[in-house]
Write a protein that holds these residues in place. Sequence first.
Motif, short mmCIF file in Angstrom:
data_model
loop_
_atom_site.label_atom_id
_atom_site.label_comp_id
_atom_site.label_asym_id
_atom_site.label_seq_id
_atom_site.Cartn_x
_atom_site.Cartn_y
_atom_site.Cartn_z
N TYR A 202 0.89 7.81 6.93
CA TYR A 202 2.06 7.60 6.64
C TYR A 202 2.14 7.83 5.03
O TYR A 202 2.84 6.87 4.42
CB TYR A 202 2.63 6.23 6.97
N PHE A 203 1.66 8.85 4.58
CA PHE A 203 1.48 9.21 3.21
C PHE A 203 2.22 10.56 2.78
O PHE A 203 1.91 11.64 3.76
CB PHE A 203 0.19 9.04 2.46
N VAL A 204 2.83 10.93 1.59
CA VAL A 204 3.10 12.11 1.31
C VAL A 204 2.75 12.21 -0.07
O VAL A 204 2.83 11.47 -0.99
CB VAL A 204 5.04 12.41 1.13
N TYR A 205 1.86 13.31 -0.56
CA TYR A 205 1.32 13.75 -1.80
C TYR A 205 1.94 14.85 -2.37
O TYR A 205 2.17 15.74 -1.70
CB TYR A 205 -0.28 13.95 -1.50
N THR B 84 0.21 12.29 -6.94
CA THR B 84 1.27 11.32 -6.82
C THR B 84 1.31 10.84 -5.32
O THR B 84 1.50 11.90 -4.51
CB THR B 84 2.56 11.54 -7.47
N ARG B 85 0.99 9.81 -4.94
CA ARG B 85 1.15 9.67 -3.37
C ARG B 85 2.50 8.55 -3.06
O ARG B 85 2.65 7.76 -3.85
CB ARG B 85 -0.19 8.65 -3.05
N TYR B 86 3.31 8.86 -1.93
CA TYR B 86 4.42 8.03 -1.73
C TYR B 86 4.17 7.40 -0.11
O TYR B 86 3.74 8.31 0.55
CB TYR B 86 5.61 8.77 -1.60
N GLY C 80 10.93 14.19 13.58
CA GLY C 80 9.92 15.03 12.97
C GLY C 80 10.02 14.96 11.62
O GLY C 80 9.42 15.70 11.00
N CYS C 81 11.03 14.68 10.99
CA CYS C 81 11.38 14.74 9.60
C CYS C 81 10.61 13.67 8.92
O CYS C 81 10.21 12.75 9.73
CB CYS C 81 12.87 14.59 9.26
N VAL C 82 10.26 13.63 7.66
CA VAL C 82 9.61 12.75 6.91
C VAL C 82 10.55 12.14 5.83
O VAL C 82 11.08 12.79 5.09
CB VAL C 82 8.59 13.40 6.22
N GLY C 83 10.57 10.82 5.70
CA GLY C 83 11.50 10.07 5.08
C GLY C 83 10.73 9.36 4.05
O GLY C 83 9.53 8.59 4.14
N LEU C 84 10.93 9.04 2.65
CA LEU C 84 10.66 8.61 1.27
C LEU C 84 11.72 7.44 1.08
O LEU C 84 12.94 7.74 1.34
CB LEU C 84 10.23 9.43 0.36
N LEU C 85 11.20 6.24 0.48
CA LEU C 85 12.21 5.42 -0.14
C LEU C 85 13.10 6.29 -1.11
O LEU C 85 12.53 7.27 -1.79
CB LEU C 85 11.40 4.18 -0.63
N THR C 86 14.21 6.07 -1.30
CA THR C 86 15.23 6.83 -1.92
C THR C 86 14.60 7.06 -3.40
O THR C 86 14.67 8.02 -4.20
CB THR C 86 16.74 6.25 -1.84
N GLN C 87 14.12 5.85 -4.16
CA GLN C 87 13.61 5.88 -5.58
C GLN C 87 12.49 7.04 -5.37
O GLN C 87 12.44 7.61 -6.39
CB GLN C 87 13.38 4.64 -5.95
N ASP C 88 11.77 6.95 -4.42
CA ASP C 88 10.54 7.85 -4.43
C ASP C 88 11.15 9.28 -4.13
O ASP C 88 10.36 10.22 -4.73
CB ASP C 88 9.62 7.44 -3.13
N MET C 89 12.10 9.56 -3.40
CA MET C 89 12.49 10.72 -3.22
C MET C 89 13.10 11.50 -4.30
O MET C 89 12.94 12.52 -4.43
CB MET C 89 13.53 10.86 -1.87
N LYS D 91 0.81 -1.21 0.07
CA LYS D 91 -0.23 -0.18 -0.15
C LYS D 91 0.88 1.23 0.00
O LYS D 91 0.44 2.52 -0.22
CB LYS D 91 -0.95 0.16 1.14
N TYR D 92 2.22 1.03 0.55
CA TYR D 92 3.02 2.14 0.38
C TYR D 92 3.99 2.58 -0.88
O TYR D 92 4.65 3.35 -0.94
CB TYR D 92 4.10 2.26 1.49
N TYR D 93 3.43 1.63 -1.88
CA TYR D 93 4.24 1.79 -3.26
C TYR D 93 3.68 3.05 -3.81
O TYR D 93 2.56 3.37 -3.62
CB TYR D 93 3.73 0.74 -4.05
N ARG D 94 4.47 3.80 -4.78
CA ARG D 94 4.02 5.08 -5.21
C ARG D 94 2.84 4.60 -6.32
O ARG D 94 2.95 3.74 -6.81
CB ARG D 94 5.44 5.51 -6.23
N ARG D 95 2.08 5.76 -6.26
CA ARG D 95 0.80 5.51 -7.20
C ARG D 95 0.31 6.76 -7.22
O ARG D 95 0.35 7.92 -6.58
CB ARG D 95 0.04 4.45 -6.63
N THR D 96 -0.57 6.96 -8.32
CA THR D 96 -1.59 8.18 -8.62
C THR D 96 -2.86 7.92 -7.98
O THR D 96 -3.49 6.80 -8.25
CB THR D 96 -1.63 8.45 -10.08
N VAL D 97 -3.34 8.70 -7.40
CA VAL D 97 -4.65 8.58 -6.69
C VAL D 97 -5.48 9.96 -7.01
O VAL D 97 -4.98 10.91 -7.30
CB VAL D 97 -4.42 8.31 -5.01
N ARG D 98 -6.85 9.81 -6.83
CA ARG D 98 -7.60 10.98 -6.63
C ARG D 98 -7.28 11.65 -5.47
O ARG D 98 -7.14 11.34 -4.31
CB ARG D 98 -9.21 10.57 -6.86
#
Length: 229
Positions: free
Chosen positions: A100-103, A112-114, A202-211, A76-83
């Motif tokens: 636990y999402f960044v849009y 785009t959701r990460y 307090g920082c927000v981390g994404l998988l390197t490929q997503d970042m 569910k945390y894979y990168r994807r496009t959402v409404r």
Amino acid sequence: MPARYIDEVAPPGTRSGLFSRRSLLFGSAAGLCAMGLAGCTTSGGMSRAEAARAYGPVPDERFPIPAVDLDKVDPKYYRRTVRYDTNEAPGTIIVDPGNYFVYRIEEEGYATRYGANVGRSGFLWSGNAYVGRKAEWPIWTPTPDQIGRDPSLVKYAGGMPPGLDNPLGARVLYLYQDGVYTLYTIYSTVLPQTIGTGVSSGCVGLLTQDMIHLYSRTPVDTNVVVLPA
């Protein structure tokens, strides 16, 4: 009208403390799912084979980036496009620490959701910031508070050199308020097991490929909204 989002597969191809740079978003961009359901269930998304390609090795970087161990990431945390219906302008970054999402807001009601990791208990925050600067393979310098909590970090008081072991990783977006660095960032991680957890100060981390994907689409001065958890 409060913002709302609906998880939906799009057609293929298709600030420390409370910040005051703009009014806090407790209504106009509350990130609430349509019909009053917060964090709607994902349907569809990347297949395992697609994820293996998206999160594969990146050998041409200054420090070659290994493939993500997908066994350590909930799909569910894979990168994807959402409404994602919102009044925020395209390009705006919205952080939803409770889920636990960044849009990254796109055109025509999409985002785009990460998947992300966020601040651990006691370090969560909400409000508005903006990207004051950005860097590839940055130097990381622990704050005095971080050194106080972990004295072993004193050896990095002058800065930790770039590399895969550097906590900021390959890319970082530094969050500012009114020209002042807040000490918070959106950064890259090579630790897939942290996605979907609260681990940071307090920082927000994404998988390197997503970042890398987000970083390439995010200019300096991009607005960032961190929703209440």
